[in-house]
Design a protein around this motif. Structure first.
Motif, PDB file in Angstrom:
ATOM      1  N   ALA A 231       0.858  -1.193   0.000  1.00  0.00           N
ATOM      2  CA  ALA A 231       0.000   0.000   0.000  1.00  0.00           C
ATOM      3  C   ALA A 231       0.897   1.248   0.000  1.00  0.00           C
ATOM      4  N   ASP A 232       0.327   2.368  -0.515  1.00  0.00           N
ATOM      5  CA  ASP A 232       1.148   3.591  -0.550  1.00  0.00           C
ATOM      6  C   ASP A 232       0.836   4.499   0.638  1.00  0.00           C
ATOM      7  N   THR A 233       0.680   3.879   1.806  1.00  0.00           N
ATOM      8  CA  THR A 233       0.364   4.664   3.005  1.00  0.00           C
ATOM      9  C   THR A 233       1.614   5.230   3.669  1.00  0.00           C
ATOM     10  N   ASP A 234       2.791   4.765   3.275  1.00  0.00           N
ATOM     11  CA  ASP A 234       4.030   5.385   3.769  1.00  0.00           C
ATOM     12  C   ASP A 234       5.004   5.482   2.595  1.00  0.00           C
ATOM     13  N   PRO A 235       6.076   6.278   2.747  1.00  0.00           N
ATOM     14  CA  PRO A 235       6.982   6.484   1.618  1.00  0.00           C
ATOM     15  C   PRO A 235       7.586   5.195   1.074  1.00  0.00           C
ATOM     16  N   GLN A 236       7.890   4.254   1.977  1.00  0.00           N
ATOM     17  CA  GLN A 236       8.518   3.010   1.517  1.00  0.00           C
ATOM     18  C   GLN A 236       7.574   2.226   0.595  1.00  0.00           C
ATOM     19  N   GLY A 237       6.323   2.073   1.024  1.00  0.00           N
ATOM     20  CA  GLY A 237       5.355   1.354   0.204  1.00  0.00           C
ATOM     21  C   GLY A 237       5.054   2.111  -1.078  1.00  0.00           C
ATOM     22  N   ALA A 238       4.937   3.439  -0.958  1.00  0.00           N
ATOM     23  CA  ALA A 238       4.631   4.255  -2.141  1.00  0.00           C
ATOM     24  C   ALA A 238       5.749   4.157  -3.171  1.00  0.00           C
ATOM     25  N   ALA A 239       7.001   4.097  -2.688  1.00  0.00           N
ATOM     26  CA  ALA A 239       8.138   4.010  -3.616  1.00  0.00           C
ATOM     27  C   ALA A 239       8.047   2.722  -4.436  1.00  0.00           C
ATOM     28  N   ILE A 240       7.675   1.616  -3.792  1.00  0.00           N
ATOM     29  CA  ILE A 240       7.582   0.339  -4.522  1.00  0.00           C
ATOM     30  C   ILE A 240       6.344   0.345  -5.419  1.00  0.00           C
TER      31      ILE A 240
ATOM     32  N   PRO B 174       2.295  17.850 -12.524  1.00  0.00           N
ATOM     33  CA  PRO B 174       1.703  16.934 -13.509  1.00  0.00           C
ATOM     34  C   PRO B 174       0.317  16.432 -13.128  1.00  0.00           C
ATOM     35  N   HIS B 175       0.121  16.049 -11.859  1.00  0.00           N
ATOM     36  CA  HIS B 175      -1.175  15.466 -11.475  1.00  0.00           C
ATOM     37  C   HIS B 175      -2.255  16.533 -11.380  1.00  0.00           C
ATOM     38  N   ARG B 176      -1.883  17.775 -11.118  1.00  0.00           N
ATOM     39  CA  ARG B 176      -2.878  18.845 -10.957  1.00  0.00           C
ATOM     40  C   ARG B 176      -3.147  19.564 -12.280  1.00  0.00           C
TER      41      ARG B 176
ATOM     42  N   ALA C 103       1.395  13.872   1.907  1.00  0.00           N
ATOM     43  CA  ALA C 103       1.196  12.493   1.444  1.00  0.00           C
ATOM     44  C   ALA C 103       0.245  12.410   0.239  1.00  0.00           C
ATOM     45  N   ASP C 104      -0.885  13.125   0.301  1.00  0.00           N
ATOM     46  CA  ASP C 104      -1.886  12.982  -0.772  1.00  0.00           C
ATOM     47  C   ASP C 104      -1.356  13.502  -2.106  1.00  0.00           C
ATOM     48  N   GLU C 105      -0.755  14.711  -2.050  1.00  0.00           N
ATOM     49  CA  GLU C 105      -0.198  15.289  -3.290  1.00  0.00           C
ATOM     50  C   GLU C 105       0.890  14.363  -3.842  1.00  0.00           C
ATOM     51  N   THR C 106       1.715  13.817  -2.958  1.00  0.00           N
ATOM     52  CA  THR C 106       2.814  12.957  -3.421  1.00  0.00           C
ATOM     53  C   THR C 106       2.262  11.716  -4.113  1.00  0.00           C
ATOM     54  N   ARG C 107       1.277  11.078  -3.503  1.00  0.00           N
ATOM     55  CA  ARG C 107       0.693   9.866  -4.116  1.00  0.00           C
ATOM     56  C   ARG C 107       0.137  10.182  -5.512  1.00  0.00           C
ATOM     57  N   ALA C 108      -0.553  11.321  -5.602  1.00  0.00           N
ATOM     58  CA  ALA C 108      -1.132  11.689  -6.904  1.00  0.00           C
ATOM     59  C   ALA C 108      -0.029  11.977  -7.925  1.00  0.00           C
ATOM     60  N   LEU C 109       1.021  12.645  -7.469  1.00  0.00           N
ATOM     61  CA  LEU C 109       2.144  12.961  -8.365  1.00  0.00           C
ATOM     62  C   LEU C 109       2.837  11.683  -8.838  1.00  0.00           C
ATOM     63  N   LEU C 110       3.084  10.758  -7.917  1.00  0.00           N
ATOM     64  CA  LEU C 110       3.767   9.511  -8.274  1.00  0.00           C
ATOM     65  C   LEU C 110       2.970   8.752  -9.333  1.00  0.00           C
ATOM     66  N   ALA C 111       1.649   8.694  -9.133  1.00  0.00           N
ATOM     67  CA  ALA C 111       0.813   7.964 -10.105  1.00  0.00           C
ATOM     68  C   ALA C 111       0.857   8.675 -11.461  1.00  0.00           C
TER      69      ALA C 111
END
Ligand SMILES: C[S@@+](CC[C@H](N)C(=O)[O-])C[C@H]1O[C@@H](n2cnc3c(N)ncnc32)[C@H](O)[C@@H]1O
Length: 396
Positions: free
Chosen positions: A129-138, A381-383, A156-164
């Motif tokens: 899950a992408d609930t922490d940086p480690q999981g989000a990175a994978i 990018p996500h916004r 956290a929310d902006e980062t998850r959206a940006l990563l996707a």
């Protein structure tokens, strides 16, 4: 006869060059895909971009399934198969598996590819899950240090959206060059925003007569905002520091209607040549290209406006530069920030009293926001659906 499509064979060669020889993905792809028909080239690009961007996630999956060391060609064939099975729309599972197995032949490793891909097809994959940086990175396939920085800077929310968003294809955007008269009915279909044309679908830019005539040029919507933010007028004296390959120089020239002095500084001779060619193709005739170090630039004829577009970490452009996320380092960001400071000093020194300075980077990195004025904008990018830029303006 081989059962492997030219697109997949090409993608395997490119991916191996990237991860075994350090080649740049976009350049290696251009070289290896030459001669492919447009459909195969498009598939090769989707495969290469997907595998290179998803490298972190794919390696995590491989590590959980493979026992022992894999030969490089076997590992690369596995990545291609997994990318198609798990992330690419429109590819049948049987084609993804059988062609990946073929790619791993003649060595015995093809059996491992077959076994792992069939198991993944049967059982699926549960990513962290992408609930922490480690999981989000994978999960979103970014280096963990970068996810941690963005988590701190953006939340956290902006980062998850940006990563996707960074794993999605970039929109295709042209700038319509106002220095060249063009019949609007000849333009490819798309949505207009100022001089930008956001294309509805694929377009053969290199084969387009409008491109050859200099009537259109590829440039992201974010990049197109920069020259407008500087706001040059016809007849002014304008300096563009760090100018190659010249996308913004040519836009500045167009906004000046080709009138006035536009001095474009680039340190690297080869890139200065590319800058000169861009200006010629785009009919930017009021440009003087100067090969010099922007951080030491001095003049006895100061400028009305200065654009500084220094080297930066480029983290706003991960959708169009698939391998960049694996190349950038924290140490490099710190070095870039120091260089950006030196260049800012030189840029200020070249400005007339009351002149306008714009500082622009195509990155999402607080450390590189070296000019912090009241007047600034950021794109994400996500916004915003375009590259991530940080742009600030100073009128001393
Ligand atoms: C972000 S790119 C510029 C993009 C350009 N403004 C455009 O819109 O096409 C930065 C450029 O700065 C050049 N550069 C790097 N160090 C430099 C220096 N010390 N002096 C001048 N140019 C430099 C790089 O070669 C590169 O072409």
């Amino acid at each position: 006869m081989s059962a492997v499509s030219p697109a997949r064979a090409t993608a395997l060669r490119v991916v191996r060059r990237v991860f075994e020889q350090g080649a740049y993905a976009d350049r290696a792809l251009r070289a290896e895909a030459e001669g492919l028909d447009p459909r195969e080239r498009a598939l090769a690009k989707r495969l290469v971009f997907g595998v290179v961007q998803r490298h972190g996630t794919l390696e995590w999956i491989v590590a959980r399934h493979a026992k022992g060391r894999l030969q490089p060609e076997v590992r690369a064939a596995l990545w291609l198969g997994l990318e198609q099975l798990l992330f690419l729309d429109g590819v049948a599972d049987h084609a993804a598996i059988s062609e990946s197995v073929e790619l791993a032949k003649p060595g015995p490793g093809h059996k491992v590819v077959n076994a792992i891909l069939r198991r993944v097809q049967r059982e699926g994959i549960e990513l962290p899950a992408d609930t922490d940086p480690q999981g989000a990175a994978i999960r979103h396939s970014h280096p963990e240090w970068l996810v941690r920085r963005w988590w701190d800077e953006l939340g956290a929310d902006e980062t998850r959206a940006l990563l996707a968003a960074n794993n999605e294809p970039a929109e295709l955007v042209l700038r319509i060059n106002t220095l060249v008269p063009v019949d609007a009915s000849q333009l490819p279909p798309g949505r207009r925003e100022d001089d930008a044309l956001v294309l509805d679908g694929p377009f053969d830019l290199a084969g387009s007569p409008l491109f050859a005539a200099g009537a259109i040029t590829p440039q992201s919507r974010a990049a197109q905002r920069v020259a407008r933010f500087l706001g040059p007028r016809p007849g002014e004296r304008v300096l563009d520091l760090c100018a190659a390959p010249g996308g913004k120089t040519a836009h500045l020239a167009a906004l000046m209607g080709g009138e006035g002095d536009l001095v474009a500084v680039e340190q690297h001779t080869g890139r200065a040549g590319a800058l000169q060619r861009t200006c010629e193709r785009l009919h930017a005739r009021n440009v003087t290209v100067v090969v010099a170090d922007a951080s030491r630039f001095q003049t006895d004829r100061p400028f009305d406006r200065v654009l500084l577009d220094p080297p930066c970490s480029g983290l706003g452009t991960l959708r169009s530069h698939p391998d960049l996320r694996w190349r950038v380092t924290e140490a490099a960001i710190t070095q870039l920030a120091a260089l950006q400071d030196r260049m800012l000093q030189a840029a200020r020194g070249a400005l007339k009293p009351g002149g306008t300075l714009v500082y622009s980077t195509c990155t999402i990195s607080r450390e590189e926001e070296r000019l912090v004025g009241d007047e600034r904008f950021q794109t994400l990018p996500h916004r915003d659906g375009t590259d991530g830029f940080y742009v600030a303006r100073e009128t001393p």
